[in-house]
Design an enzyme around this catalytic site. Structure first.
Site, PDB file in Angstrom:
ATOM      1  N   CYS A   8       4.972  -6.722   7.924  1.00  0.00           N
ATOM      2  CA  CYS A   8       6.105  -6.276   8.740  1.00  0.00           C
ATOM      3  C   CYS A   8       6.443  -7.379   9.726  1.00  0.00           C
ATOM      4  CB  CYS A   8       5.731  -4.998   9.505  1.00  0.00           C
ATOM      5  SG  CYS A   8       7.100  -4.301  10.467  1.00  0.00           S
ATOM      6  N   CYS A  38       3.652   8.481   0.886  1.00  0.00           N
ATOM      7  CA  CYS A  38       4.052   7.583   1.953  1.00  0.00           C
ATOM      8  C   CYS A  38       4.134   6.185   1.337  1.00  0.00           C
ATOM      9  CB  CYS A  38       2.985   7.654   3.048  1.00  0.00           C
ATOM     10  SG  CYS A  38       3.200   6.480   4.382  1.00  0.00           S
ATOM     11  N   GLU A  67       9.394  -2.174   7.899  1.00  0.00           N
ATOM     12  CA  GLU A  67      10.480  -1.474   8.570  1.00  0.00           C
ATOM     13  C   GLU A  67      11.593  -1.220   7.551  1.00  0.00           C
ATOM     14  OE1 GLU A  67      11.254   0.112  11.351  1.00  0.00           O
ATOM     15  OE2 GLU A  67      13.279   0.287  10.536  1.00  0.00           O
ATOM     16  N   GLU A  98       0.822  -1.204   0.000  1.00  0.00           N
ATOM     17  CA  GLU A  98       0.000   0.000   0.000  1.00  0.00           C
ATOM     18  C   GLU A  98       0.854   1.250   0.000  1.00  0.00           C
ATOM     19  OE1 GLU A  98      -4.250  -0.732   1.867  1.00  0.00           O
ATOM     20  OE2 GLU A  98      -2.647  -0.844   3.328  1.00  0.00           O
ATOM     21  N   CYS A 125       4.720  -4.457  16.714  1.00  0.00           N
ATOM     22  CA  CYS A 125       4.284  -3.360  17.579  1.00  0.00           C
ATOM     23  C   CYS A 125       2.782  -3.577  17.841  1.00  0.00           C
ATOM     24  CB  CYS A 125       4.535  -2.014  16.904  1.00  0.00           C
ATOM     25  SG  CYS A 125       6.286  -1.756  16.500  1.00  0.00           S
ATOM     26  N   CYS A 184      -1.726   6.682   9.460  1.00  0.00           N
ATOM     27  CA  CYS A 184      -0.626   5.923  10.046  1.00  0.00           C
ATOM     28  C   CYS A 184      -1.131   4.692  10.766  1.00  0.00           C
ATOM     29  CB  CYS A 184       0.121   6.762  11.070  1.00  0.00           C
ATOM     30  SG  CYS A 184       0.795   8.257  10.426  1.00  0.00           S
ATOM     31  N   SER A 223      10.280   6.198  15.577  1.00  0.00           N
ATOM     32  CA  SER A 223       9.016   5.884  16.255  1.00  0.00           C
ATOM     33  C   SER A 223       9.360   5.537  17.695  1.00  0.00           C
ATOM     34  CB  SER A 223       8.336   4.702  15.567  1.00  0.00           C
ATOM     35  OG  SER A 223       7.925   5.080  14.273  1.00  0.00           O
ATOM     36  N   CYS A 239      -0.103  -1.398  16.033  1.00  0.00           N
ATOM     37  CA  CYS A 239      -0.047  -1.138  14.588  1.00  0.00           C
ATOM     38  C   CYS A 239      -0.726  -2.244  13.794  1.00  0.00           C
ATOM     39  CB  CYS A 239       1.411  -0.987  14.146  1.00  0.00           C
ATOM     40  SG  CYS A 239       1.590  -0.710  12.370  1.00  0.00           S
TER      41      CYS A 239
HETATM   42  N1  SAH Z   1       8.338   0.657  10.759  1.00  0.00           N
HETATM   43  C1  SAH Z   1       8.631   2.060  10.629  1.00  0.00           C
HETATM   44  C2  SAH Z   1       7.928   2.670   9.443  1.00  0.00           C
HETATM   45  C3  SAH Z   1       6.413   2.735   9.581  1.00  0.00           C
HETATM   46  S1  SAH Z   1       5.996   4.342  10.031  1.00  0.00           S
HETATM   47  C4  SAH Z   1       8.269   2.763  11.910  1.00  0.00           C
HETATM   48  O1  SAH Z   1       7.591   2.178  12.734  1.00  0.00           O
HETATM   49  O2  SAH Z   1       8.717   3.888  12.121  1.00  0.00           O
HETATM   50  C5  SAH Z   1       4.381   4.242  10.588  1.00  0.00           C
HETATM   51  C6  SAH Z   1       4.186   5.152  11.788  1.00  0.00           C
HETATM   52  O3  SAH Z   1       2.823   5.068  12.218  1.00  0.00           O
HETATM   53  C7  SAH Z   1       5.024   4.703  12.960  1.00  0.00           C
HETATM   54  O4  SAH Z   1       5.454   5.790  13.706  1.00  0.00           O
HETATM   55  C8  SAH Z   1       4.007   3.901  13.750  1.00  0.00           C
HETATM   56  O5  SAH Z   1       4.395   3.735  15.053  1.00  0.00           O
HETATM   57  C9  SAH Z   1       2.774   4.753  13.587  1.00  0.00           C
HETATM   58  N2  SAH Z   1       1.540   4.044  13.884  1.00  0.00           N
HETATM   59  C10 SAH Z   1       1.329   2.721  13.895  1.00  0.00           C
HETATM   60  N3  SAH Z   1       0.066   2.441  14.175  1.00  0.00           N
HETATM   61  C11 SAH Z   1      -0.569   3.630  14.341  1.00  0.00           C
HETATM   62  C12 SAH Z   1      -1.929   4.007  14.616  1.00  0.00           C
HETATM   63  N4  SAH Z   1      -2.863   3.096  14.730  1.00  0.00           N
HETATM   64  N5  SAH Z   1      -2.208   5.311  14.717  1.00  0.00           N
HETATM   65  C13 SAH Z   1      -1.253   6.251  14.529  1.00  0.00           C
HETATM   66  N6  SAH Z   1       0.028   5.958  14.245  1.00  0.00           N
HETATM   67  C14 SAH Z   1       0.374   4.658  14.167  1.00  0.00           C
END
Ligand code: SAH
Length: 328
Positions: free
Chosen positions: A102, A95, A148, A81, A106, A317, A199, A109
């Site tokens: 992944c 983006c 990631e 996506e 986390c 996000c 993050s 997410c």
């Molecule tokens: N794996 C990398 C790249 C993905 S960035 C990373 O984690 O940085 C995606 C961003 O969205 C990250 O900061 C993640 O923590 C955040 N994120 C994940 N789930 C989310 C949610 N439900 N609401 C808002 N932000 C979220």
């Protein structure tokens, strides 16, 4: 477009041919047919042998705020996506995903709950960009889609090398990471002035390990040391992403702790309203976010609250989980 296959197919041609094709593609052409400075026979051969994109567009959703989310499939059927965000000041930011799914888990997410597929190739990452470039000119990019990026850094950096041709300079390119230390170190050593985003999501190890298991591997001290080295070397501030989870990481004491561990000279803090996914968490209320921000500022750390975009199409996000129409 599979750039390796392209080079191979053009082996018996003058060296400038591949560059010619790339110039058209990177400027938004949508078929070989448009590449009018290529001999017609060659255009036909390319159309025959090198699919114009490595990705097949499966679905495209348009949010009320102008955000566009695209779901693609790779040739082996993996979901990918990418999102185009349109801002009032004219900025067009993409983006992109670096992996299908992944491998990290986390807890908040949506992508982390999907089965991990594989690393995407540089061509598959670029094709996400080119898809949007065919819609309109674009100028910013973040690796904040699925996956990631630091676990697929060779392909990510190879993609970055080509982005200026598409109109996205390295300074307007950002890589977001969970804190994958070897990747941060490698990014520090590259010649490209790419932005780094971390993050963070918790101000201390116990909580961070609980919501981001990767913290067991690279703890806060180590991750922040790597970010500081990045800053020293590149002289570019590091963005911190902090997703606001009600009753989990949004307390007053946590704001104080956060202000203690983050040097405002080095870091820029972005508070992210939590976008609903089917998880155990609730997002902090607008009020809780404002109080958290006030507590931070009281302790010397400025923060901005990120505008949420594309929420009505699950493009925000952490919501990129490749729902298919059947499971949506
Ligand atoms: N794996 C990398 C790249 C993905 S960035 C990373 O984690 O940085 C995606 C961003 O969205 C990250 O900061 C993640 O923590 C955040 N994120 C994940 N789930 C989310 C949610 N439900 N609401 C808002 N932000 C979220």
């Amino acid at each position: 477009m599979d750039l390796q296959l392209l080079e191979k197919t053009l082996e018996d041609q003058p060296a400038f041919r591949a560059r010619q094709v790339w110039r058209w593609a990177s400027q938004g052409a949508s078929s070989y047919e448009e590449m009018t400075d290529l001999p017609a026979a060659l255009r036909a051969k390319l159309a025959e042998e090198v699919p114009f994109s490595t990705l097949e567009l499966v679905r495209e959703a348009h949010a009320s705020d102008g955000t566009v989310k695209a779901l693609f499939h790779t040739q082996d059927g993996r979901a990918v996506e990418a999102v185009l965000m349109r801002y009032r000041d004219g900025r067009r930011s993409i983006c992109v995903s670096s992996q299908s799914g992944c491998p990290l888990t986390c807890t908040f997410c949506a992508t982390g709950k999907m089965k991990f597929g594989r690393n995407l190739t540089a061509s598959e990452i670029l094709d996400q960009v080119l898809h949007f470039r065919r819609i309109e000119p674009v100028d910013h990019l973040v690796f904040m889609g699925m996956g990631e990026p630091m676990m697929n850094l060779d392909n990510v950096l190879e993609t970055c090398r080509r982005l200026p041709d598409v109109g996205i300079t390295h300074r307007r390119t950002g890589i977001s990471t969970v804190g994958w230390v070897p990747g941060i170190k490698r990014l520090t050593e590259t010649d490209m002035p790419i932005r780094l985003a971390l993050s963070l999501h918790a101000p201390e190890d116990a909580l961070r390990s609980q919501i981001m298991p990767v913290n067991e591997r690279y703890d806060l001290r180590e991750v922040l040391a790597a970010c500081e080295a990045f800053y020293e070397r590149k002289r570019r501030q590091v963005f911190i992403e902090y997703v606001m989870l009600a009753g989990v990481n949004d307390g007053y004491a946590q704001a104080v702790q956060l202000a203690q561990i983050l040097d405002p000279k080095i870091y820029k803090l972005n508070l992210i309203p939590y976008n609903p996914t089917d998880s155990i968490y609730d997002g902090s209320s607008r009020n809780a976010i404002d109080s958290f921000k006030a507590a931070l500022e009281e302790h010397g750390l400025r923060a901005t609250v990120r505008l949420t975009r594309g929420r009505d199409i699950d493009a925000a996000c952490g919501q990129l989980a490749a729902k298919t129409p059947a499971s949506a």
